[in-house]
Write an enzyme that holds these catalytic residues in place. Structure first.
Site, PDB file in Angstrom:
ATOM      1  N   SER A   1      64.951  65.354  40.845  1.00 57.69           N
ATOM      2  CA  SER A   1      63.794  65.896  40.142  1.00 57.69           C
ATOM      3  C   SER A   1      63.790  67.429  40.198  1.00 57.69           C
ATOM      4  O   SER A   1      64.733  68.054  39.706  1.00 57.69           O
ATOM      5  CB  SER A   1      62.506  65.283  40.713  1.00 57.69           C
ATOM      6  OG  SER A   1      61.396  65.539  39.881  1.00 57.69           O
TER       7      SER A   1
ATOM      8  N   ASP B   1      61.309  55.925  33.939  1.00 61.71           N
ATOM      9  CA  ASP B   1      60.767  57.104  34.618  1.00 61.71           C
ATOM     10  C   ASP B   1      59.614  57.676  33.783  1.00 61.71           C
ATOM     11  O   ASP B   1      59.814  58.083  32.643  1.00 61.71           O
ATOM     12  CB  ASP B   1      61.892  58.135  34.758  1.00 61.71           C
ATOM     13  CG  ASP B   1      61.519  59.359  35.578  1.00 61.71           C
ATOM     14  OD1 ASP B   1      60.337  59.742  35.571  1.00 61.71           O
ATOM     15  OD2 ASP B   1      62.433  59.932  36.196  1.00 61.71           O
TER      16      ASP B   1
ATOM     17  N   HIS C   1      61.171  56.861  38.847  1.00 63.93           N
ATOM     18  CA  HIS C   1      61.464  58.199  39.381  1.00 63.93           C
ATOM     19  C   HIS C   1      61.526  58.208  40.914  1.00 63.93           C
ATOM     20  O   HIS C   1      61.729  59.255  41.510  1.00 63.93           O
ATOM     21  CB  HIS C   1      60.368  59.161  38.897  1.00 63.93           C
ATOM     22  CG  HIS C   1      60.712  60.624  39.016  1.00 63.93           C
ATOM     23  ND1 HIS C   1      61.614  61.259  38.181  1.00 63.93           N
ATOM     24  CD2 HIS C   1      60.270  61.590  39.863  1.00 63.93           C
ATOM     25  CE1 HIS C   1      61.711  62.541  38.507  1.00 63.93           C
ATOM     26  NE2 HIS C   1      60.904  62.766  39.523  1.00 63.93           N
TER      27      HIS C   1
END
Length: 282
Positions: free
Chosen positions: A149, A226, A260
């Site tokens: 991320s 995600d 995610h």
């Protein structure tokens, strides 16, 4: 520079440790985690740096990702630093989860009141490797970088801004084009100011478009489910297009059903360690 050991746990034949030190770049105490494989007891090992995402500390990766077994098998040290300075008493540093504490975005801030402490880019690329190379059995010629991320963004920009420094790069669900997404715009305007031309130095898509250096093989895994992909925070297509234009090899895997979270990272971390081992152990 003095290191204080915070914890040590035997794991997969090696040791998972955490250390604390006074950072000259960040002007505060910082912690980092380091996995030392069994091979480190008898010789120097390559180092994979892992950069975590928003809200994380050095703990998230080492307790959730399950990287130690692959690191042990491939003889790789893994270093996982914190994601920002801590306890700097800056007004507003704890007001939001996506700016300030836990959200350093791996840039060197140029704006008050952040510029004194929020120098994560220099910490990751300069201070931390010096610290690791001088205190552990690390091969200074063999390092690579990965992250998740915000940390995937960090890994990509560190590799693209420093041709040849990192032997390989990979990322899980990286923020690929921060100048075009809400997270990046909030962070960059706060840390770097209103002049958007200064933001480009920390945007992987823009850096890829002007990259000239040794071939860099990029591995990216992205979960199809995600929520931050669908809300246009990650924008991987923009990075893939830039890399394609510059003929930078990217393996981009859209993983069906994954989100995610660290469940996603755990599911594919062995592939990433293997990707790095191919270049670090060459």
């Amino acid at each position: 520079m003095a290191l204080t050991q915070v914890s040590a746990n035997k794991c997969c034949g090696g040791y998972q440790k955490v250390f604390e030190h006074d950072s000259s770049e960040l002007k505060c105490k910082m912690k980092f985690a380091i996995y030392l494989p069994p091979k480190a007891e008898s010789g120097k090992c390559p180092v994979l740096y892992w950069l975590s995402g928003l809200t994380c500390t050095e703990q998230n990766f080492i307790t959730k990702a399950g990287s130690q077994r692959a690191a042990s098998e491939h003889g790789i040290i893994i270093v996982a630093p914190d994601t920002s300075p801590r306890g700097c008493n800056i007004d507003g540093e704890d007001e939001s989860w996506d700016f300030g504490t836990g959200a350093g975005f791996y840039v060197d801030a140029t704006q008050d009141p952040w510029k004194t402490n929020y120098r994560m880019y220099s910490y990751i690329t300069e201070e931390l490797p010096r610290l690791i190379n001088s205190n552990f059995p690390a091969d200074p010629e063999k390092m690579s970088i990965s992250g998740h991320s915000m940390g995937g963004h960090g890994a990509l920009i560190c590799a693209l801004k420093n041709p040849g420094k990192y032997k390989a790069v990979s990322a899980f669900a990286p923020i690929c084009n921060p100048v075009q997404c809400a997270w990046g715009q909030k962070a960059f305007s706060g840390y770097l100011g209103p002049d958007k031309s200064t933001w480009e130095a920390y945007d992987a898509t823009i850096l890829a478009a002007s990259y000239s250096g040794p071939e860099l093989d990029i591995l990216i895994d992205q979960g199809r489910e995600d929520q931050f992909l669908s809300s246009s925070q990650l924008l991987p297509d923009n990075l893939i297009a830039a890399c394609s234009e510059k003929k930078i090899p990217v393996v981009f895997r859209l993983q069906q059903g994954y989100d995610h979270s660290y469940y996603f990272v755990y599911s594919f971390i062995n592939d990433h360690v293997k990707h790095h081992a191919k270049y670090l152990n060459a």
